[in-house]
Write an enzyme that holds these catalytic residues in place. Structure first.
Site, PDB file in Angstrom:
ATOM      1  N   CYS A 195      11.038  -0.917   9.521  1.00  0.00           N
ATOM      2  CA  CYS A 195      11.162  -1.193   8.079  1.00  0.00           C
ATOM      3  C   CYS A 195      12.380  -0.445   7.540  1.00  0.00           C
ATOM      4  CB  CYS A 195       9.875  -0.717   7.403  1.00  0.00           C
ATOM      5  SG  CYS A 195       9.887  -0.749   5.606  1.00  0.00           S
ATOM      6  N   HIS A 196      12.900  -0.931   6.407  1.00  0.00           N
ATOM      7  CA  HIS A 196      14.052  -0.238   5.815  1.00  0.00           C
ATOM      8  C   HIS A 196      13.728   1.205   5.447  1.00  0.00           C
ATOM      9  CE1 HIS A 196      15.875  -4.169   5.733  1.00  0.00           C
ATOM     10  NE2 HIS A 196      17.012  -3.523   5.591  1.00  0.00           N
ATOM     11  N   THR A 197      12.460   1.477   5.206  1.00  0.00           N
ATOM     12  CA  THR A 197      12.088   2.855   4.856  1.00  0.00           C
ATOM     13  C   THR A 197      12.280   3.792   6.048  1.00  0.00           C
ATOM     14  OG1 THR A 197      10.569   1.908   3.253  1.00  0.00           O
ATOM     15  CG2 THR A 197      10.282   4.236   3.740  1.00  0.00           C
ATOM     16  N   HIS A 229       6.095   3.155  10.866  1.00  0.00           N
ATOM     17  CA  HIS A 229       4.866   3.106  10.069  1.00  0.00           C
ATOM     18  C   HIS A 229       4.310   1.684   9.978  1.00  0.00           C
ATOM     19  CE1 HIS A 229       8.154   2.212   7.304  1.00  0.00           C
ATOM     20  NE2 HIS A 229       7.274   1.550   6.565  1.00  0.00           N
ATOM     21  N   GLU A 230       4.768   0.791  10.874  1.00  0.00           N
ATOM     22  CA  GLU A 230       4.322  -0.605  10.803  1.00  0.00           C
ATOM     23  C   GLU A 230       3.758  -0.964  12.175  1.00  0.00           C
ATOM     24  OE1 GLU A 230       6.600  -3.718   7.980  1.00  0.00           O
ATOM     25  OE2 GLU A 230       7.424  -3.693   9.996  1.00  0.00           O
ATOM     26  N   CYS A 240      -9.537   7.267   1.628  1.00  0.00           N
ATOM     27  CA  CYS A 240     -10.683   8.124   2.002  1.00  0.00           C
ATOM     28  C   CYS A 240     -11.972   7.658   1.351  1.00  0.00           C
ATOM     29  CB  CYS A 240     -10.399   9.588   1.659  1.00  0.00           C
ATOM     30  SG  CYS A 240     -10.584   9.984  -0.105  1.00  0.00           S
ATOM     31  N   CYS A 260     -11.885  10.459  -2.897  1.00  0.00           N
ATOM     32  CA  CYS A 260     -11.087  11.297  -3.796  1.00  0.00           C
ATOM     33  C   CYS A 260     -11.010  10.644  -5.192  1.00  0.00           C
ATOM     34  CB  CYS A 260      -9.686  11.535  -3.213  1.00  0.00           C
ATOM     35  SG  CYS A 260      -8.604  10.105  -3.320  1.00  0.00           S
ATOM     36  N   CYS A 270      -9.134   7.327  -5.032  1.00  0.00           N
ATOM     37  CA  CYS A 270      -9.894   6.237  -4.398  1.00  0.00           C
ATOM     38  C   CYS A 270     -11.040   5.769  -5.283  1.00  0.00           C
ATOM     39  CB  CYS A 270     -10.432   6.689  -3.040  1.00  0.00           C
ATOM     40  SG  CYS A 270      -9.169   6.721  -1.752  1.00  0.00           S
ATOM     41  N   CYS A 304      -4.177   7.282  -2.300  1.00  0.00           N
ATOM     42  CA  CYS A 304      -5.269   8.206  -1.958  1.00  0.00           C
ATOM     43  C   CYS A 304      -4.680   9.608  -1.925  1.00  0.00           C
ATOM     44  CB  CYS A 304      -5.834   7.829  -0.591  1.00  0.00           C
ATOM     45  SG  CYS A 304      -6.951   9.049   0.124  1.00  0.00           S
ATOM     46  N   ARG A 309      -2.188  13.451   1.129  1.00  0.00           N
ATOM     47  CA  ARG A 309      -0.811  13.149   0.737  1.00  0.00           C
ATOM     48  C   ARG A 309       0.119  14.349   0.922  1.00  0.00           C
ATOM     49  NH1 ARG A 309       3.520  12.431   0.534  1.00  0.00           N
ATOM     50  NH2 ARG A 309       4.855  10.986  -0.637  1.00  0.00           N
ATOM     51  N   CYS A 317       2.991  -2.873   6.809  1.00  0.00           N
ATOM     52  CA  CYS A 317       3.863  -2.526   5.680  1.00  0.00           C
ATOM     53  C   CYS A 317       4.413  -3.773   4.981  1.00  0.00           C
ATOM     54  CB  CYS A 317       5.007  -1.592   6.083  1.00  0.00           C
ATOM     55  SG  CYS A 317       5.971  -1.107   4.624  1.00  0.00           S
ATOM     56  N   ARG A 341      12.413  -9.498  10.032  1.00  0.00           N
ATOM     57  CA  ARG A 341      11.711  -8.379  10.682  1.00  0.00           C
ATOM     58  C   ARG A 341      11.973  -8.410  12.189  1.00  0.00           C
ATOM     59  NH1 ARG A 341      11.243  -5.261   6.917  1.00  0.00           N
ATOM     60  NH2 ARG A 341       9.323  -4.150   6.378  1.00  0.00           N
TER      61      ARG A 341
HETATM   62  N1  LIG Z   1       6.970   0.279  -2.234  1.00  0.00           N
HETATM   63  C1  LIG Z   1       6.596   0.039  -0.992  1.00  0.00           C
HETATM   64  O1  LIG Z   1       5.427   0.220  -0.629  1.00  0.00           O
HETATM   65  C2  LIG Z   1       7.582  -0.466  -0.004  1.00  0.00           C
HETATM   66  C3  LIG Z   1       8.929  -0.517  -0.290  1.00  0.00           C
HETATM   67  N2  LIG Z   1       9.810  -1.014   0.620  1.00  0.00           N
HETATM   68  C4  LIG Z   1      11.205  -1.079   0.191  1.00  0.00           C
HETATM   69  O2  LIG Z   1      11.425  -2.406  -0.280  1.00  0.00           O
HETATM   70  C5  LIG Z   1      12.812  -2.724  -0.180  1.00  0.00           C
HETATM   71  C6  LIG Z   1      12.987  -4.072   0.465  1.00  0.00           C
HETATM   72  O3  LIG Z   1      12.591  -4.055   1.809  1.00  0.00           O
HETATM   73  P1  LIG Z   1      12.990  -5.273   2.813  1.00  0.00           P
HETATM   74  O4  LIG Z   1      12.551  -6.575   2.251  1.00  0.00           O
HETATM   75  O5  LIG Z   1      12.504  -4.899   4.139  1.00  0.00           O
HETATM   76  O6  LIG Z   1      14.575  -5.172   2.721  1.00  0.00           O
HETATM   77  P2  LIG Z   1      15.764  -6.183   3.136  1.00  0.00           P
HETATM   78  O7  LIG Z   1      17.008  -5.375   3.213  1.00  0.00           O
HETATM   79  O8  LIG Z   1      15.368  -6.988   4.308  1.00  0.00           O
HETATM   80  O9  LIG Z   1      15.870  -7.148   1.893  1.00  0.00           O
HETATM   81  C7  LIG Z   1      16.570  -6.807   0.727  1.00  0.00           C
HETATM   82  C8  LIG Z   1      17.265  -8.054   0.204  1.00  0.00           C
HETATM   83  O10 LIG Z   1      17.868  -7.697  -1.035  1.00  0.00           O
HETATM   84  C9  LIG Z   1      19.114  -8.346  -1.123  1.00  0.00           C
HETATM   85  N3  LIG Z   1      19.946  -7.597  -2.073  1.00  0.00           N
HETATM   86  C10 LIG Z   1      20.550  -6.393  -1.888  1.00  0.00           C
HETATM   87  N4  LIG Z   1      21.204  -6.022  -3.004  1.00  0.00           N
HETATM   88  C11 LIG Z   1      20.986  -7.006  -3.910  1.00  0.00           C
HETATM   89  C12 LIG Z   1      21.393  -7.188  -5.262  1.00  0.00           C
HETATM   90  N5  LIG Z   1      22.163  -6.309  -5.897  1.00  0.00           N
HETATM   91  N6  LIG Z   1      20.985  -8.324  -5.894  1.00  0.00           N
HETATM   92  C13 LIG Z   1      20.211  -9.219  -5.262  1.00  0.00           C
HETATM   93  N7  LIG Z   1      19.810  -9.110  -3.979  1.00  0.00           N
HETATM   94  C14 LIG Z   1      20.187  -8.004  -3.326  1.00  0.00           C
HETATM   95  C15 LIG Z   1      19.655  -8.346   0.297  1.00  0.00           C
HETATM   96  O11 LIG Z   1      20.634  -9.347   0.508  1.00  0.00           O
HETATM   97  C16 LIG Z   1      18.365  -8.593   1.094  1.00  0.00           C
HETATM   98  O12 LIG Z   1      18.175  -9.981   1.317  1.00  0.00           O
HETATM   99  C17 LIG Z   1      13.447  -1.550   0.576  1.00  0.00           C
HETATM  100  O13 LIG Z   1      14.002  -0.687  -0.397  1.00  0.00           O
HETATM  101  C18 LIG Z   1      12.261  -0.883   1.254  1.00  0.00           C
HETATM  102  O14 LIG Z   1      12.512   0.475   1.550  1.00  0.00           O
HETATM  103  C19 LIG Z   1       9.416  -1.513   1.811  1.00  0.00           C
HETATM  104  C20 LIG Z   1       8.112  -1.504   2.143  1.00  0.00           C
HETATM  105  C21 LIG Z   1       7.090  -0.908   1.309  1.00  0.00           C
HETATM  106  N1  LIG Z   2       9.434   9.781   0.521  1.00  0.00           N
HETATM  107  C1  LIG Z   2      10.187   9.125  -0.511  1.00  0.00           C
HETATM  108  C2  LIG Z   2       9.484   7.937  -1.065  1.00  0.00           C
HETATM  109  C3  LIG Z   2       9.305   6.846  -0.058  1.00  0.00           C
HETATM  110  C4  LIG Z   2       8.345   5.849  -0.610  1.00  0.00           C
HETATM  111  O1  LIG Z   2       8.407   5.511  -1.769  1.00  0.00           O
HETATM  112  N2  LIG Z   2       7.431   5.368   0.204  1.00  0.00           N
HETATM  113  C5  LIG Z   2       6.505   4.349  -0.210  1.00  0.00           C
HETATM  114  C6  LIG Z   2       6.281   3.425   0.889  1.00  0.00           C
HETATM  115  S1  LIG Z   2       7.752   2.666   1.433  1.00  0.00           S
HETATM  116  C7  LIG Z   2       7.287   1.869   2.783  1.00  0.00           C
HETATM  117  O2  LIG Z   2       8.041   1.339   3.498  1.00  0.00           O
HETATM  118  C8  LIG Z   2       5.182   4.950  -0.589  1.00  0.00           C
HETATM  119  O3  LIG Z   2       4.133   4.734  -0.026  1.00  0.00           O
HETATM  120  N3  LIG Z   2       5.193   5.717  -1.615  1.00  0.00           N
HETATM  121  C9  LIG Z   2       4.007   6.345  -2.121  1.00  0.00           C
HETATM  122  C10 LIG Z   2       3.839   7.717  -1.543  1.00  0.00           C
HETATM  123  O4  LIG Z   2       2.833   8.346  -1.863  1.00  0.00           O
HETATM  124  O5  LIG Z   2       4.691   8.127  -0.745  1.00  0.00           O
HETATM  125  C11 LIG Z   2      10.556  10.072  -1.643  1.00  0.00           C
HETATM  126  O6  LIG Z   2      10.116  11.222  -1.616  1.00  0.00           O
HETATM  127  O7  LIG Z   2      11.268   9.605  -2.519  1.00  0.00           O
HETATM  128 ZN   LIG Z   3       7.755   0.068   5.268  1.00  0.00          ZN
HETATM  129 ZN   LIG Z   4      -8.820   8.993  -1.277  1.00  0.00          ZN
END
Ligand SMILES: NC(=O)C1=CN([C@@H]2O[C@H](COP(=O)(O)OP(=O)(O)OC[C@H]3O[C@@H](n4cnc5c(N)ncnc54)[C@H](O)[C@@H]3O)[C@@H](O)[C@H]2O)C=CC1
Ligand SMILES: N[C@@H](CCC(=O)N[C@@H](CSC=O)C(=O)NCC(=O)O)C(=O)O
Ligand SMILES: [Zn+2]
Ligand SMILES: [Zn+2]
Length: 392
Positions: free
Chosen positions: A59-61, A81-82, A111, A114, A117, A125, A129, A188, A384
Site C-alpha cells: 500500500c502507499h502507506t 499491513h495488507e 477489542c 474499550c 469500541c 480502537c 494504539r 486495507c 495493486r
Molecule cells: N485512511 C486510510 O485508512 C487509508 C489511507 N490510504 C491513503 O489513501 C491514498 C490513496 O491510496 P491509493 O489509492 O493506494 O493511491 P494511488 O497512488 O494508487 O492513487 C492515487 C491516485 O490519485 C491521483 N492523483 C494524484 N494527485 C492528484 C491530484 N492532484 N488530483 C487528482 N488526482 C490525483 C493519482 O493519479 C492516482 O491515480 C494514499 O494517500 C494512501 O496512503 C490508504 C489506505 C488506507
Molecule cells: N502514522 C501516520 C498516520 C498514518 C495513517 O493515517 N494511517 C491510517 C491508515 S493508512 C493505511 O494505509 C490510520 O489507520 N490511521 C489511524 C491511526 O490510528 O493510525 C501519522 O502519524 O501521521
Molecule cells: Zn494501507
Molecule cells: Zn477497542
C-alpha cells in the site's frame, strides 16, 4: 525457511512454542530499499497470535513510512499491513482464532471493550494504539530479531514477513474457501474505500459523488457508491489512463483537472452537479486536493471525506465560511469498518460476486522481488501489486 516449519495449515504445528526462522523484507533505514533477511520470530505471548503470511499487498502507506515522512515511522522495521495467512499458533487466553484458521491481519484492531469500541461512533480502537504506534507489541517488546537486533512491528501487523505476531484483537478469521491471494487486499485498500462510501459517508441513492484519485482506494469508493446507487459518480484524476479504470468500476463521469480550460476543478464540479456534490472523497493524500474536495461540496449539507494520508507537516485549510455554510469535513481510517465484526461479511460478499476484488490486482511479485512491487506502485498503471510470501 526453517525445515521444521509446518506449512500445512493443520491444527497442530511442530513449531508451536518455538522461535521460527523465516524470510522477511526488512526496512533498515528510511529512504532505502528493503533487504531480504532471515529473521527470528518469537512465539506468541498471552493474547497474541502467530500467523504464517501467505500473501500481502503493498500500500502507499508502506511507501510513505519507508520514505521517512511518517512522524510515527521508526527503523529497523518490518513493514506491511495488507496480509492474509493461516494461524500457526496462539498464546495463552486466545479464544477468537485457532491454529489452522484462515485470517486477515487488521491494522485497525477491534477489542470490543474499550471506550472507542463501545461508543458505536467509530471503528478506531484505543486498546493497543499507543504501543502499535511505537512499533511494539502490547507488552512493549518486539517478537522480531535479525542479526542480534530487535526489529519494530508496523501498524500492528508487519505482513512483509513469512511469519508475524499480532495481538488477538488485530486479526479476524474468514472462510477457508476464499483465495488468500485476493483476500489480502481486504486488509486495507479495498475495505478503506468501500467502507468510506457505505459506512462512513453512507452515500444515499441518487446522490452526487466526486472521488479525487482513482487508485485502489478511490476505485473502491466508486464501488461503494455504485452499491449505494449514487446517481452521479464523478472521478477526478490527473492521469488520463484512469478514465478507463473509473468506467470499469461504474463511474458515470471522469474529469482530468489538468485538461480544464479557464475553470478550476471546484467550478467544474459545481457546474456538473447543480451547485455542488453531496459527497466528495480525497483519495490522493494531497492537501490542496482535500481543500478542493471540501469546496466542491453542496452548500448546506455536502460532506467531504478525507482518506488520503498527507506527509508530516502538511496541513489542510479553507475559509471557515465553507463550514459555516454547512459543508462537513470528516475522515476515516479503514473506511470506518470494524474488522472483526464486519470483514467476514465483506469476504462473503466477494465470494458471492457482490464485491470486486480480483479486478484491482494489476501486478504480482515474489517476496525476493518486493522492492519491484514498490517500484511498480509508483507507476500510473498499478492499482495493486500482490506479493507471494512463500516459494512456489
Ligand atoms: N485512511 C486510510 O485508512 C487509508 C489511507 N490510504 C491513503 O489513501 C491514498 C490513496 O491510496 P491509493 O489509492 O493506494 O493511491 P494511488 O497512488 O494508487 O492513487 C492515487 C491516485 O490519485 C491521483 N492523483 C494524484 N494527485 C492528484 C491530484 N492532484 N488530483 C487528482 N488526482 C490525483 C493519482 O493519479 C492516482 O491515480 C494514499 O494517500 C494512501 O496512503 C490508504 C489506505 C488506507
Ligand atoms: N502514522 C501516520 C498516520 C498514518 C495513517 O493515517 N494511517 C491510517 C491508515 S493508512 C493505511 O494505509 C490510520 O489507520 N490511521 C489511524 C491511526 O490510528 O493510525 C501519522 O502519524 O501521521
Ligand atoms: Zn494501507
Ligand atoms: Zn477497542
Amino acid at each position: 525457511m526453517d525445515s521444521m516449519i509446518s506449512t500445512t495449515g493443520g491444527h497442530t504445528s511442530s513449531t508451536e512454542g518455538k522461535t521460527i526462522t523465516c524470510k522477511a523484507a526488512v526496512a533498515w533505514e528510511a529512504g532505502k530499499q528493503l533487504t531480504l533477511e532471515d529473521i527470528e520470530v518469537a512465539p506468541p505471548k498471552a493474547h497474541e497470535v502467530r500467523i504464517e503470511i501467505y500473501y500481502t499487498g503493498v500500500c502507499h502507506t508502506d511507501a510513505y513510512t519507508l520514505s521517512g515522512k511518517d512522524p510515527e515511522g521508526a527503523f529497523p522495521i518490518v513493514l506491511g499491513h495488507e496480509g492474509a495467512g493461516i494461524v500457526e499458533s496462539v498464546g495463552e487466553g486466545v479464544t477468537s482464532v485457532k491454529p489452522g484458521d484462515y485470517v486477515v491481519a487488521l491494522y485497525t484492531p477491534e477489542c470490543k471493550e474499550c471506550k472507542f469500541c463501545k461508543s458505536g461512533k467509530t471503528n478506531l480502537c484505543g486498546k493497543i494504539r499507543a504501543t502499535q504506534g511505537r512499533g511494539v507489541m502490547p507488552d512493549g517488546t518486539s517478537r522480531f530479531k535479525c542479526r542480534g537486533k530487535d526489529l519494530l512491528h508496523f501498524m500492528g501487523t508487519s505482513t512483509f514477513s513469512q511469519y508475524t505476531v499480532v495481538a488477538d484483537i488485530s486479526v479476524v478469521a474468514i472462510t477457508k474457501d476464499a483465495p488468500m491471494d485476493r483476500t489480502c487486499l481486504l486488509g486495507c485498500g479495498i475495505t478503506t474505500g468501500y467502507g468510506a462510501a457505505v459506512e462512513t459517508a453512507k452515500v444515499e441513492e441518487g446522490s452526487t459523488v466526486a472521488v479525487f484519485g482513482a487508485g485502489c482506494v478511490g476505485l473502491s469508493v466508486v464501488q461503494g457508491a455504485v452499491q449505494r446507487k449514487a446517481g452521479k459518480i464523478i472521478v477526478v484524476d490527473l492521469n488520463p489512463s484512469k478514465k478507463e479504470w473509473a468506467e470499469k468500476f461504474g463511474a458515470t463521469d471522469f474529469v482530468n483537472p489538468g485538461e480544464l480550460k479557464n475553470q478550476s476543478i471546484v467550478e467544474k464540479l459545481i457546474e456538473m452537479t447543480d451547485g455542488g456534490c453531496d459527497y466528495t472523497f480525497d483519495c490522493t493524500g494531497n492537501v490542496g486536493v482535500m481543500r478542493a474536495a471540501l469546496e466542491a461540496c453542496h452548500k448546506g449539507w455536502g460532506q467531504s471525506i478525507v482518506i488520503g494520508v498527507a506527509a508530516a507537516g502538511q496541513e489542510i485549510s479553507t475559509r471557515p465560511f465553507q463550514l459555516v455554510t454547512g459543508r462537513v469535513w470528516k475522515g476515516c481510517a479503514f473506511g470506518g469498518i470494524k474488522g472483526r465484526t464486519q470483514l467476514p461479511d465483506l469476504v462473503d460478499d466477494y465470494m458471492k460476486g457482490k464485491l470486486k476484488v480480483d479486478e484491482f490486482i494489476t501486478h504480482r511479485k515474489h517476496l525476493q522481488d518486493i522492492n519491484q512491487a514498490f517500484d511498480v506502485m509508483k507507476q500510473g498503471d498499478c492499482i495493486r501489486c500482490v506479493v507471494t510470501m512463500r516459494d512456489a
